[in-house]
Design a protein around this motif. Structure first.
Motif, short mmCIF file in Angstrom:
data_model
loop_
_atom_site.label_atom_id
_atom_site.label_comp_id
_atom_site.label_asym_id
_atom_site.label_seq_id
_atom_site.Cartn_x
_atom_site.Cartn_y
_atom_site.Cartn_z
N TRP A 1 0.87 -1.18 0.00
CA TRP A 1 0.00 0.00 0.00
C TRP A 1 0.90 1.22 0.00
O TRP A 1 1.90 1.25 0.72
CB TRP A 1 -0.88 -0.01 1.24
CG TRP A 1 -1.79 1.18 1.37
CD1 TRP A 1 -3.07 1.29 0.92
CD2 TRP A 1 -1.48 2.43 2.00
NE1 TRP A 1 -3.58 2.53 1.23
CE2 TRP A 1 -2.62 3.26 1.89
CE3 TRP A 1 -0.35 2.95 2.63
CZ2 TRP A 1 -2.68 4.56 2.39
CZ3 TRP A 1 -0.39 4.25 3.13
CH2 TRP A 1 -1.55 5.02 3.01
N ALA A 2 0.59 2.23 -0.81
CA ALA A 2 1.53 3.32 -1.01
C ALA A 2 0.94 4.69 -0.71
O ALA A 2 -0.27 4.92 -0.84
CB ALA A 2 2.05 3.30 -2.45
N SER A 3 1.82 5.62 -0.33
CA SER A 3 1.49 7.04 -0.19
C SER A 3 2.74 7.83 -0.56
O SER A 3 3.80 7.26 -0.81
CB SER A 3 1.01 7.35 1.24
OG SER A 3 1.92 6.86 2.20
N HIS A 4 2.62 9.16 -0.55
CA HIS A 4 3.73 9.98 -1.05
C HIS A 4 3.89 11.24 -0.22
O HIS A 4 2.92 11.85 0.24
CB HIS A 4 3.50 10.38 -2.51
CG HIS A 4 4.41 11.48 -2.96
ND1 HIS A 4 4.01 12.79 -3.04
CD2 HIS A 4 5.72 11.46 -3.33
CE1 HIS A 4 5.02 13.54 -3.44
NE2 HIS A 4 6.07 12.75 -3.64
N ARG A 5 5.16 11.64 -0.07
CA ARG A 5 5.51 12.91 0.56
C ARG A 5 6.89 13.31 0.10
O ARG A 5 7.85 12.54 0.20
CB ARG A 5 5.44 12.77 2.08
CG ARG A 5 5.85 14.01 2.85
CD ARG A 5 7.22 13.81 3.47
NE ARG A 5 7.58 14.86 4.41
CZ ARG A 5 8.76 14.97 5.00
NH1 ARG A 5 9.72 14.08 4.75
NH2 ARG A 5 9.02 15.96 5.82
N GLY A 6 7.00 14.50 -0.46
CA GLY A 6 8.31 15.03 -0.84
C GLY A 6 9.02 14.17 -1.86
O GLY A 6 8.51 13.90 -2.95
N ASN A 7 10.21 13.72 -1.50
CA ASN A 7 11.03 12.92 -2.41
C ASN A 7 10.86 11.42 -2.21
O ASN A 7 11.65 10.64 -2.76
CB ASN A 7 12.52 13.28 -2.21
CG ASN A 7 12.79 14.75 -2.48
OD1 ASN A 7 12.23 15.32 -3.41
ND2 ASN A 7 13.64 15.36 -1.66
N HIS A 8 9.88 11.03 -1.41
CA HIS A 8 9.75 9.62 -1.06
C HIS A 8 8.33 9.09 -1.22
O HIS A 8 7.35 9.81 -1.01
CB HIS A 8 10.18 9.39 0.40
CG HIS A 8 11.65 9.55 0.63
ND1 HIS A 8 12.23 10.77 0.89
CD2 HIS A 8 12.67 8.64 0.64
CE1 HIS A 8 13.52 10.62 1.05
NE2 HIS A 8 13.83 9.35 0.90
N PHE A 9 8.28 7.82 -1.59
CA PHE A 9 7.06 7.04 -1.44
C PHE A 9 7.15 6.30 -0.11
O PHE A 9 8.23 5.82 0.28
CB PHE A 9 6.91 6.01 -2.57
CG PHE A 9 6.66 6.62 -3.92
CD1 PHE A 9 5.54 7.43 -4.13
CD2 PHE A 9 7.52 6.38 -4.98
CE1 PHE A 9 5.30 7.99 -5.38
CE2 PHE A 9 7.29 6.93 -6.22
CZ PHE A 9 6.18 7.74 -6.42
N PRO B 1 11.34 14.50 9.29
CA PRO B 1 12.39 15.48 8.99
C PRO B 1 11.98 16.33 7.79
O PRO B 1 11.05 16.00 7.06
CB PRO B 1 13.60 14.60 8.67
CG PRO B 1 13.02 13.29 8.23
CD PRO B 1 11.77 13.11 9.02
N ALA B 2 12.68 17.43 7.61
CA ALA B 2 12.40 18.29 6.46
C ALA B 2 12.54 17.49 5.17
O ALA B 2 13.28 16.51 5.09
CB ALA B 2 13.36 19.48 6.46
N VAL B 3 11.81 17.94 4.15
CA VAL B 3 11.77 17.20 2.89
C VAL B 3 13.17 17.02 2.29
O VAL B 3 13.47 15.97 1.70
CB VAL B 3 10.85 17.93 1.89
CG1 VAL B 3 10.94 17.29 0.51
CG2 VAL B 3 9.42 17.91 2.38
N ASP B 4 14.03 18.02 2.47
CA ASP B 4 15.36 17.94 1.86
C ASP B 4 16.38 17.24 2.75
O ASP B 4 17.56 17.16 2.41
CB ASP B 4 15.86 19.34 1.50
CG ASP B 4 15.88 20.28 2.70
OD1 ASP B 4 15.41 19.88 3.78
OD2 ASP B 4 16.33 21.44 2.53
#
Length: 754
Positions: A332-340, A405-408
């Protein structure tokens, strides 16, 4: 209500609430002779007798004779079949005619607890508050929104309230279901999706109850249609961008099998097929990430699922593989920033683990929450800066919030999470709509004595604010009701949890009290203790209500489900019997006061335990019950069969055939005394064909040795989830309660004021 896995749509005989917690048998009937039963009339004094037409089915040297196979009609237009169903309804009306006044009293009482003119908790999204409104006396909702003044400079807060003053932006009704439903006996909207720029709305409409939808697009301000509707589709539809939709269609057995890309302004015939799932044990689903950046297309069987992703800004680029198809692995997947973020389950980590992978290299994964034997990861809700994880431990739901943590910054681990506290000993918690770029988690909470409540939880401070509590009129006081959790020992020593509620001042706990025991136990569905205002009508008459959280469900983790499916399915039935025996031994009730209820796959439970231990129960209600399991699962040409071989087993295999035959209710009706029984069906039900409950009732009438009440009620304008209007559903609930109270001889003389 289906599995919590988000891609499930039409792959279980579950509850649609839904549908759940269910199959159709659509073979053509044999040539039949004329009916031998009497003509349909509202004053029938004896039950209709279904004619018998011998139909032999042989497999593995075993011969089964189904004398009522002729009731199966995929067209639902056979005059002889419809006449028989009408006669059953007429007989039911006749038997219940003496309690009609009491039923109407119950309905008035149940309806009187509802605040008919009310709105849902407004949900902030973009520049608007979205919500639904109920109007007094109306069956269906209006879909509404209000503009947020200065929304760009108004921060999210748990203390947000929708402005409704005379100088504030006015309410705008996007769609009024009451208007749309006027020309239909059944009306249901299962999707209502605003476009990314909030100028358009797409919604999926079912006007028969067969769960075959049309998707309409309208201008959100004017309500004017935009293009022609998409026809013969599922309710899975998502906006990729402001002028592109992604949707799913089904094959001839109603298995979701194709994903399509539709450009507004073009004809459906020119749509692009993005993926076709040809394995008939798999069904596909669709979901958009909370970040709005990606769409996820999942293909799943009962033990395996794999995921593709689509860049929402470039849907024409098609699907890319996120997780490969590996037998026995669920994803099952979701997304945020640079990552799944991926919830992953297998035999090795059966209660799931949470991993993350970079968007630009999905082959590299980092474990964020490892597998734990006693805690099941059930769902996640991602935000720009937070992660909310919905879990289960020892049968109870829990929610833990983590700061990200922050997206970067590198994503290598999670900080210690903060658990949200809940007050009742047994309860239910579910995710609700939350804005991705906020720090506010919204969830709904209820218990057997606590009305459904919507909370906003500040993930930075831990502050929780109730935004909406279901209004219960009629002097309801939660403190007058007692809830508890008990454990019944099963025959193999397994401890089976039960959730129980009763009114403190009306229950004696000396064996003299009536009790209604509810069960489901399939598809890993969790039947958590939920509040139902109509249930007060039996609690306030001295009933105890209990839920048996039996194996086959998911309440105690993945293994709880595995130990109640396929060749272990009988654990579901023996667990329920053990719960009933425990309640009697502990003097919650007696056999003479024990009533049972189950719907859909829970109706299979009802049929099985009635055949196994009819002496244990006084009254049974089986709603749209899946009672012809073996015959149905042998027919791959009907909805759900192929996708459910991993749930029940494939009876084309001899071991599964004989095991399934040993519990399939229609095949195990015996010449014995049965309790009072009410069975319901929906003529347009695509999950459990009406003929299954009809055949069960006909065989019971032919075989049983008692004179107890046996009724079949078939709704001609409904599907699996009964009628569609909110008051219509309450009327059906009043009918069921009236039947139970009649069977227990608990209906008092009606006052002259009624």
């Amino acid at each position: 209500m289906l599995r919590h896995f988000p891609f499930s749509h039409f792959n279980t005989r579950s509850l649609l609430v839904t549908a759940l917690p269910l199959s159709a048998s659509l073979s053509s009937p044999n040539t039949v002779r004329s009916m031998s039963s009497s003509s349909s009339t509202a004053t029938m004094h004896s039950p209709p007798v279904a004619k018998k037409v011998e139909h032999k089915m042989e497999m593995f040297g075993d011969v089964r004779v189904d004398n009522y196979y002729w009731l199966r009609d995929d067209s639902r237009t056979n005059p002889e079949v419809l006449s028989y169903l009408q006669q059953e309804n007429a007989y039911t009306d006749s038997v219940m005619s003496g309690t009609k006044q009491f039923e109407d009293q119950l309905f008035k009482e149940i309806r009187g607890r509802i605040k008919e003119d009310d709105i849902s908790a407004p949900y902030r999204k973009g520049p608007y508050y979205y919500y639904t409104r109920n109007l007094e006396g109306k069956e269906y909702v209006q879909h509404c929104r209000r503009l947020i003044p200065n929304y760009n400079t108004t921060p999210f807060s748990v203390h947000d309230t929708m402005p409704t003053g005379p100088d504030d932006p006015p309410e705008h009704v996007i769609l009024d279901e009451n208007v749309k439903a006027q020309e239909h006996r059944f009306y249901s909207i299962q999707a209502f999706k605003d476009s990314p720029n909030h100028k358009l709305v797409a919604y999926a409409e079912d006007t028969k109850g067969d769960e075959i939808y049309s998707v309409h697009v309208i201008d959100a301000e004017t309500g004017a249609p935009v293009g022609k509707p998409l026809t013969s589709v599922t309710s899975h539809v998502e906006w990729a961008n402001d002028d592109t939709l992604v949707y799913i269609t089904m094959d001839e057995i109603l298995r979701p099998d194709k994903v399509w890309l539709h450009k507004l302004g073009t004809d459906q015939s020119s749509d692009i097929c993005l993926y076709h799932e040809k394995d008939d044990t798999f069904s596909i689903g669709l979901q958009k990430s909370k970040s709005q950046k990606f769409l996820f297309v999942g293909s799943e069987s009962k033990i395996t699922s794999f995921i593709f992703f689509i860049d929402a800004s470039k849907p024409e680029d098609g699907l890319k593989v996120l997780t490969p198809r590996v037998v026995g692995i669920d994803n099952w997947a979701s997304h945020r920033g640079n990552h799944f973020f991926i919830i992953r389950r297998s035999e090795e980590f059966f209660n799931s683990e949470l991993v993350a992978c970079p968007v630009d290299d999905v082959s590299v994964t980092t474990v964020l929450i490892p597998h734990r034997e006693r805690i099941k990861i059930q769902d996640t809700h991602l935000f720009a800066n937070h992660l909310a994880v919905y879990e289960r431990e020892n049968g109870l739901p829990k929610v833990t919030v983590y700061r990200l943590p922050a997206v970067d910054e590198p994503l290598t681990s999670l900080e210690d999470g903060r658990a949200i506290d809940f007050i009742d000993p047994v309860y239910t918690v579910d995710p609700a709509g939350s804005e991705f770029n906020s720090s506010i988690l919204r969830f709904s909470y209820s218990s057997l004595r606590t009305p459904n409540s919507v909370y906003d939880y500040d993930m930075n401070t831990g502050t929780s604010v109730v935004k909406k509590i279901e209004t219960v009129l009629g002097g309801f006081d939660a403190s007058e009701y007692f809830t508890e959790r008990k454990w019944a020992p099963a025959s193999d020593g397994t401890q089976v949890p039960m959730s129980i509620v009763y009114r403190k001042n009306l229950v004696n706990l000396d064996g003299s009290d009536p009790l209604l025991l509810y069960g489901y136990g399939s598809y890993e569905v969790c039947i958590d203790p939920w509040f139902k205002a109509s249930r007060l009508s039996i609690l306030d008459r001295g009933f105890i209500f209990a839920i048996a959280h039996i194996r086959g469900g998911g309440e105690m983790g993945r293994q709880w489900y595995e130990n109640g499916k396929c060749l272990k399915k009988k654990n579901t039935f023996t667990d329920f019997i053990a719960c009933a025996e425990y309640l009697i031994e502990q003097r919650y009730c007696s056999k003479e006061k024990l009533c049972i209820e189950g719907r859909s796959a829970g109706g299979l439970l009802m049929g099985s335990v009635l055949n196994m231990r009819p002496d244990l129960f006084k009254v049974a209600f089986a709603g749209v019950p899946f009672v012809d399991a073996l015959t149905t699962m042998l027919d791959p040409t009907i909805p759900l069969t192929t996708s459910e071989w991993e749930e029940w087993g494939d009876p084309r295999n001899e071991e599964f055939y004989h095991y399934m035959k040993s519990y399939s209710p229609v095949d195990n009706v015996k010449a014995q005394n049965y309790p009072h029984i009410l069975v319901t069906a929906g003529l347009h039900d695509p999950r459990v064909l009406y003929s299954e409950p009809a055949k069960f009732v006909a065989k019971l009438r032919e075989t049983k040795t008692d004179s107890n009440i046996l009724l079949l009620k078939c709704e001609f304008g409904a599907g699996h989830s009964s009628k569609s209007g909110r008051f219509e559903k309450l009327q059906e609930q009043a009918f069921v309660y009236a039947f139970i109270l009649k069977a227990l001889d608990m209906i008092p003389e009606l006052s002259s004021s009624l």
